[in-house]
Design a protein around this motif. Structure first.
Motif, PDB file in Angstrom:
ATOM      1  N   UNK A 255       4.318  -0.827   4.778  1.00  0.00           N
ATOM      2  CA  UNK A 255       3.136  -0.114   4.266  1.00  0.00           C
ATOM      3  C   UNK A 255       1.891  -0.496   5.057  1.00  0.00           C
ATOM      4  N   UNK A 256       1.747  -1.765   5.403  1.00  0.00           N
ATOM      5  CA  UNK A 256       0.576  -2.207   6.167  1.00  0.00           C
ATOM      6  C   UNK A 256       0.637  -1.732   7.610  1.00  0.00           C
ATOM      7  N   UNK A 257       1.832  -1.502   8.148  1.00  0.00           N
ATOM      8  CA  UNK A 257       1.989  -1.059   9.536  1.00  0.00           C
ATOM      9  C   UNK A 257       2.113   0.453   9.652  1.00  0.00           C
ATOM     10  N   UNK A 258       1.980   1.163   8.519  1.00  0.00           N
ATOM     11  CA  UNK A 258       2.052   2.640   8.496  1.00  0.00           C
ATOM     12  C   UNK A 258       3.388   3.158   9.018  1.00  0.00           C
ATOM     13  N   UNK A 259       4.473   2.438   8.752  1.00  0.00           N
ATOM     14  CA  UNK A 259       5.796   2.966   9.106  1.00  0.00           C
ATOM     15  C   UNK A 259       6.169   4.030   8.089  1.00  0.00           C
TER      16      UNK A 259
END
Length: 274
Positions: A255-259
């Motif tokens: 979620x933090x890496x926008x995967x």
């Protein structure tokens, strides 16, 4: 004349009752003192073995054996005091042993298995194991059974014969253990970026070993996308902490890496098109 006979029998009865009563009191004293001495001898033996750094498993097993043996000797001694021939008593024990052995073959099998567990030492007290379908920490290896404390804090007693005759998994034997987890990626996700991200985040989790390094690789493919195998290594004492922390990381890091997240409805759609 009749009064003389009555007095004679009365005096004989009183004599025998007195003698038997004294013997009973002496036997009770022997039993109390003998039991105290057995307890003292067992404690002294345990203290001596502890000073010599004897393994706790062996320590408990030897203590049980010594206690049982000394109690049998005490009982034979008390019976000998009452005039019962010890040779006759030994023969009775042998005969009773045959009968009990036939009736309690399972109990004797547990006893023999306990001796092999002590000799071969597949595990010791304090090890985390799975034996006979029970997973937990070994608390005691007794004469006839093994006590296991399960992770949900339930004391479980398993017969030694069942333990020795089944598969034994000792998780504490090796210096470290692998945590096996999976992570589902979306079909359009950059798997190389995901692998690099998870390796980076695994290094931040407490108690994850640096050697060997965690494994993060593509395990398989399904209709949603690639499935990553995420496998950090840790000491057995930290297994569940690393397990839960890794699961939490697998949820939060993408979620933090926008995967892109996998969409389960893609599976239903593909099945309907087929």
């Amino acid at each position: 004349m009749q009064d003389l006979n009555l007095n004679h029998w009365r005096s004989l009865i009183e004599q025998y009752v007195t003698e038997f009563g004294v013997k009973i009191l002496v036997a009770i004293a022997f039993w109390i003192i003998g039991r105290w001495l057995i307890g003292l001898a067992t404690r002294l033996l345990s203290s001596s073995l502890e000073r010599q750094k004897v393994d706790p498993t062996m320590l408990r097993y030897i203590g049980n054996m010594v206690t049982v043996t000394l109690n049998i000797i005490l009982i034979i001694g008390i019976l000998g005091y009452f005039g019962i021939q010890t040779t006759t008593f030994a023969a009775l024990i042998a005969a009773a042993g045959v009968a009990i052995g036939m009736a309690w073959s399972g109990l004797l099998a547990n006893f023999a298995a306990g001796a092999f567990l002590i000799a071969l030492r597949p595990f010791k007290v304090g090890d985390f194991v799975t034996v006979a379908g029970v997973t937990g920490t070994i608390k005691e290896i007794g004469l006839f059974s093994t006590a296991i404390n399960t992770p949900d804090n339930v004391m479980t007693i398993v017969g030694n014969n069942k333990v020795f005759g089944d598969t034994i998994q000792n998780f504490s034997h090796n210096p470290y253990r692998r945590v096996d987890l999976k992570c589902q990626l979306a079909g359009n996700a950059d798997h190389a970026a995901a692998i690099a991200l998870f390796k980076q985040e695994l290094a931040k989790i407490p108690n994850v070993l640096k050697d060997p390094l965690p494994d993060v690789e593509i395990l398989e493919f399904n209709l949603v996308g690639p499935v990553l195998a995420v496998r950090p290594y840790c000491h057995n004492d930290h297994y569940w902490q690393v397990y839960f922390d890794t699961n939490k990381m697998l949820k939060e890091a993408p979620m933090t890496a926008d995967l892109p997240a996998p969409i389960p409805s893609q599976v239903v759609l593909l099945h309907n098109q087929a």
